[in-house]
Design a protein around this motif. Structure first.
Motif, short mmCIF file in Angstrom:
data_model
loop_
_atom_site.label_atom_id
_atom_site.label_comp_id
_atom_site.label_asym_id
_atom_site.label_seq_id
_atom_site.Cartn_x
_atom_site.Cartn_y
_atom_site.Cartn_z
N LEU A 50 0.82 -1.21 0.10
CA LEU A 50 0.05 -0.04 -0.04
C LEU A 50 0.97 1.55 -0.23
O LEU A 50 1.02 1.79 0.95
N GLY A 51 1.46 1.59 -1.25
CA GLY A 51 2.21 2.84 -1.04
C GLY A 51 3.31 2.92 0.10
O GLY A 51 4.21 2.02 -0.23
N VAL A 52 3.27 3.83 0.57
CA VAL A 52 4.03 4.05 1.81
C VAL A 52 3.41 3.73 3.09
O VAL A 52 2.40 4.38 3.44
N SER A 53 3.77 3.08 4.01
CA SER A 53 2.76 2.37 5.26
C SER A 53 3.88 1.98 6.21
O SER A 53 5.00 1.68 5.87
N MET A 54 3.50 1.89 7.37
CA MET A 54 4.16 1.39 8.40
C MET A 54 3.56 -0.02 8.64
O MET A 54 2.33 -0.25 8.94
N ALA A 55 4.04 -1.22 8.43
CA ALA A 55 3.45 -2.46 8.03
C ALA A 55 4.41 -3.60 8.88
O ALA A 55 5.68 -3.76 8.42
N VAL A 56 3.94 -4.34 9.70
CA VAL A 56 4.60 -5.16 10.28
C VAL A 56 4.08 -6.86 10.40
O VAL A 56 2.89 -6.89 10.63
N ILE A 119 3.98 12.77 10.11
CA ILE A 119 4.43 12.89 8.49
C ILE A 119 4.71 14.21 8.28
O ILE A 119 3.80 15.26 8.38
N ARG A 120 5.96 14.70 7.85
CA ARG A 120 6.20 16.15 7.43
C ARG A 120 6.54 16.13 5.98
O ARG A 120 7.54 15.16 5.66
N THR A 121 6.58 17.39 5.45
CA THR A 121 7.28 17.52 4.12
C THR A 121 8.11 18.71 4.24
O THR A 121 8.01 19.69 4.99
N HIS A 122 9.24 18.72 3.41
CA HIS A 122 10.30 19.43 3.34
C HIS A 122 10.89 19.92 2.03
O HIS A 122 11.11 19.09 1.28
N ALA A 123 10.98 21.14 1.80
CA ALA A 123 11.38 21.51 0.38
C ALA A 123 12.99 21.44 0.38
O ALA A 123 13.66 21.93 1.52
N ASP A 127 14.07 20.58 -7.70
CA ASP A 127 13.89 19.20 -8.25
C ASP A 127 13.74 18.26 -7.04
O ASP A 127 13.48 16.99 -7.53
N ALA A 128 13.59 18.45 -5.84
CA ALA A 128 13.61 17.56 -4.74
C ALA A 128 12.98 18.03 -3.45
O ALA A 128 13.20 19.16 -3.17
N TRP A 129 12.25 17.25 -2.94
CA TRP A 129 11.74 17.46 -1.47
C TRP A 129 11.94 16.12 -0.81
O TRP A 129 12.29 15.24 -1.09
N ALA A 130 11.49 16.23 0.77
CA ALA A 130 11.87 15.14 1.66
C ALA A 130 10.49 14.96 2.37
O ALA A 130 9.71 15.89 2.88
N LEU A 131 10.14 13.67 2.54
CA LEU A 131 9.24 13.08 3.28
C LEU A 131 9.95 12.46 4.50
O LEU A 131 10.50 11.70 4.64
N ASP A 132 9.24 13.18 5.65
CA ASP A 132 9.87 12.73 7.12
C ASP A 132 8.83 12.10 7.95
O ASP A 132 7.70 12.61 8.11
N PHE A 133 9.13 10.60 8.07
CA PHE A 133 8.01 9.70 8.62
C PHE A 133 8.58 9.40 9.99
O PHE A 133 9.52 8.59 10.12
N GLY A 248 7.91 1.23 24.68
CA GLY A 248 7.79 1.86 23.20
C GLY A 248 9.14 1.66 22.48
O GLY A 248 10.18 1.48 23.02
N LEU A 249 8.95 1.94 21.26
CA LEU A 249 10.06 1.87 20.16
C LEU A 249 9.68 3.10 19.15
O LEU A 249 8.46 3.22 18.96
N SER A 250 10.58 3.76 18.76
CA SER A 250 10.54 4.89 17.74
C SER A 250 11.49 4.47 16.56
O SER A 250 12.54 4.19 16.74
N ARG A 251 11.05 5.00 15.34
CA ARG A 251 11.72 4.74 14.22
C ARG A 251 11.34 6.28 13.26
O ARG A 251 10.31 6.46 13.13
N ARG A 252 12.40 6.88 12.69
CA ARG A 252 12.16 7.75 11.76
C ARG A 252 12.95 7.75 10.48
O ARG A 252 14.25 7.30 10.58
#
Length: 280
Positions: A50-56, A119-123, A127-133, A248-252
């Motif tokens: 499914l596109g971009v997701s968090m899947a376990v 979820i954040r977007t950064h310019a 020609d490029a941008w970043a998706l911060d998840f 808990g656990l965290s990933r970025r």
């Protein structure tokens, strides 16, 4: 989600999906600034991608990945063990290019994990941008549990589970996407390795994945280019990951989405730029 007035990603936070796909929020389509779509939804080869997701695939035996479950000494088996990730609340929606939500990971009404996802977007450039998840999971089941994968259940090399990006298959006449890190090239060399960044370069687009913190950078990469194009993290590549009750656990992961087919120096520069912007 928009940058400079242009739509770069659609986030489906309450999808309508069959239970066998382990319903969960996803990003699709994700686009370059030039408008190329760099995700794929429910492809014929893996309908649960499914596109971009968090899947376990295995949280205490519950499948939050979708599709069949790998069972030791039996192989992939269709089981009635699928979970669902349910959106429960928005915590941040007013900041442009940023969304924070709470999710509940459940199976038949029993909550195993709670999640806070940002979820954040950064310019970055023209020609490029970043998706911060960022995903923070907390064990709210009331008992100790563990996270597994097909690899921990007996399938060598299949340690997937965590952040996952399904990229699009291209035409039969086009070469498969190229995958590389700062020191290695090709699926065989990159899959299962740890690297500060990893690039997947297709026809007219490049994705550069980078761990946004030290804990995430210690996770091996899961990579496919031959069977299908996809990149993800591996929370449980060789052994199950224990998560005590209340822990808990965290990933970025920060992903550069760029127009053009980047070479190694250009990918490295954008990965470094994306980390700088995300940290500011």
């Amino acid at each position: 989600m928009r940058l400079a007035g242009r739509p770069v990603a659609d986030y489906v936070h309450r999808p309508r999906l069959p239970a066998t796909l382990s319903p969960r929020p996803y990003l699709h389509p994700v686009r370059t600034l030039g408008g190329l779509v760099v995700t794929e939804l429910r492809p014929a080869d893996h309908a649960h991608h499914l596109g971009v997701s968090m899947a376990v695939p295995d949280v205490a035996g519950v499948n939050f990945w979708g599709g069949r479950t790998y069972v030791r000494d039996r192989g992939p088996v269709a089981l009635d063990n699928h979970g669902v990730q349910e959106h429960t609340d928005w915590l941040e929606t007013d900041t442009p290019g940023s969304r924070t939500q709470e999710l509940s990971w459940t199976r038949e009404g029993r909550e195993l994990l709670s999640e806070r996802r940002t979820i954040r977007t950064h310019a970055l450039s023209a020609d490029a941008w970043a998706l911060d998840f960022t995903s923070t999971l907390t064990n709210v089941s009331g008992a100790d549990l563990s996270i597994g994968s097909p690899a921990t259940n007996g399938r060598p090399g299949a340690g997937y589970g965590g952040f996952f990006w399904r990229a699009p298959k291209e035409g039969a006449a086009d070469p498969r996407p190229e995958v590389f890190t700062a020191t290695a090239s090709g699926e065989d060399a990159v899959h299962g390795s740890t690297a500060e960044w990893l690039a997947l370069a297709g026809q007219g687009w490049t994705l550069v994945f980078a761990g946004g913190d030290e804990e995430t950078r210690r996770d091996p990469w899961f990579v496919r280019t031959g069977q299908y194009p996809g990149v993800g993290s591996s929370l449980a590549r060789e052994r199950r990951l224990p998560l005590a009750a209340g822990a808990g656990l965290s990933r970025r992961i920060v992903t550069v989405v760029a127009d053009g087919r980047l070479d190694r120096p250009a990918a490295a520069a954008l990965a470094a730029r994306a980390r700088e912007v995300a940290a500011s």
